[in-house]
Design an enzyme around this catalytic site. Structure first.
Site, PDB file in Angstrom:
ATOM      1  N   ARG A 224       0.847  -1.192   0.000  1.00  0.00           N
ATOM      2  CA  ARG A 224       0.000   0.000   0.000  1.00  0.00           C
ATOM      3  C   ARG A 224       0.878   1.235   0.000  1.00  0.00           C
ATOM      4  NH1 ARG A 224      -3.712  -2.413  -1.520  1.00  0.00           N
ATOM      5  NH2 ARG A 224      -5.765  -2.667  -0.571  1.00  0.00           N
ATOM      6  N   HIS A 272      -1.534   0.820  -9.800  1.00  0.00           N
ATOM      7  CA  HIS A 272      -2.235  -0.088  -8.877  1.00  0.00           C
ATOM      8  C   HIS A 272      -2.893  -1.215  -9.692  1.00  0.00           C
ATOM      9  CE1 HIS A 272      -4.216  -0.354  -4.678  1.00  0.00           C
ATOM     10  NE2 HIS A 272      -4.178  -1.552  -5.222  1.00  0.00           N
TER      11      HIS A 272
END
Ligand code: NAP
Ligand code: GLV
Length: 309
Positions: A224, A272
């Site tokens: 993350r 992502h």
């Protein structure tokens, strides 16, 4: 009985079709078309707007369309007493392992250096040592880290992993806890981050950690964004502590156009996109939890909210 589907990153029609094949009578509502919120029992979500889940008066379970649930846990209005289940999906795992292999091989085969040579029309033969001479370290030996570790070991790399609790994994040297982090890092020529974002892992990828890696190590960051101190990555690359980084997750997504990562010659960026769920596979995983929900059996992969993952 209705299920609310919320995700800007997944195809809602495909998911509805897959779910209806398994539950023909299920009322699947696609956000923002909620209908009567009082009928919604289950929410299947990726990055729901903060406050949305709290506004559903009869919600009984939250199923995540992602493996990481940090954004949901960040919402102070998230109903505290409902089970929150993360996605453990073979297609998500397979695609993540593909990504980790792809970029590990890129560094192992020095494709990053060939790309830089090409920009300068420089013909330079570079031949890699056998993969066993490259130690790849994986931060996080959970569902994704374990699968990636096994695939890297099967490819011949020397693999080590780090987790919170001690593990035994054939062909992988396992380290656990803060006390063993230095020993773990000391040999990692390629470091992969597959940790969940928690209070403990926020900012873990910082210059102090990079200095504990062998010189010229490479980073593959797929956990993350908030785990990486982005300014420290630039300092470590420019200071020669790291030789390159592949980054898939960022503190701000989409990554702003003026962010220095976009133009840094030693940074490879993906939006992502490291792993993704195939709805025909993911729906079966979700369906198993829905069956359990209908039959009042314990749900699978319930997040431990105190632990944060
Ligand atoms: P998981 O099965 O819950 O595994 C998490 C691993 O991290 C476990 O091994 C855990 O240790 C370890 N861990 C957690 N906190 C730690 C700490 N403080 N110190 C050391 N180890 C710690 O999760 P997963 O399914 O593998 O997914 C991992 C993460 O990948 C997700 O949370 C998400 O952020 C990220 N992800 C990214 C993408 C993408 O496309 N970029 C896609 C999917 C997931 P224990 O085993 O001891 O509990
Ligand atoms: C994606 O980032 C996920 O957590 O599944």
């Amino acid at each position: 009985m209705a299920l609310l589907f919320v995700s800007a990153a997944d195809d809602p029609d495909q998911w509805r079709t897959e779910l209806r094949q398994r539950f023909p009578d299920l009322d699947v509502r696609i956000h923002p078309e909620l209908g009567d919120p009082a009928n919604i029992d289950v929410a299947l979500v990726w990055l729901p707007p903060p406050g949305l889940l709290a506004s559903l008066p009869n919600l009984k379970a939250i199923l995540s369309l992602g493996a990481g649930v940090d954004a949901m846990l960040d919402d102070p209005t998230l109903p505290a007493d409902l089970p929150l289940c993360r996605l453990v999906d073979p297609s998500l795992t397979r695609t993540m392992t593909e990504y980790v292999l792809l970029h590990t091989l890129k560094y192992h085969r020095m494709q990053d250096l060939f790309a830089r040579d090409q920009r300068h029309a420089r013909w330079q033969l570079r031949l890699p040592a056998p993969p066993r001479q490259t130690t790849v370290g994986i931060l996080g030996l959970g569902v994704l880290g374990t699968d990636a570790a096994r695939a890297l070991a099967a490819h011949g790399f020397t693999v080590r992993g780090w987790s919170r609790s001690p593990k035994e994994l054939e062909g992988v040297a396992c380290f656990a806890g803060p006390d063993q982090l230095d020993a773990f890092l000391s040999a990692c020529r390629i470091l992969v981050c597959l940790l969940p974002l928690t209070r403990e892992t926020e900012g873990i990828l910082n210059r102090n950690l990079f200095r504990r890696l062998p010189p010229d190590a490479r980073l593959i960051h797929v956990g993350r964004g908030a785990q990486l101190v982005e300014g420290d990555l630039l300092l470590a690359l420019d200071g020669g502590e790291l030789g390159g980084a592949t980054v898939d997750v960022f503190t701000q997504e989409p990554l702003p156009a003026d962010h220095p990562f976009w133009r840094h010659p030693a940074v490879d960026i993906t939006p992502h996109a490291a792993s993704y769920s195939d709805p025909s596979v993911g729906a079966e995983v979700v369906a198993e939890n829905l069956r359990r929900f209908f039959e009042r059996r314990p749900l699978l992969h319930v997040v431990d909210r105190a632990r944060g993952y």
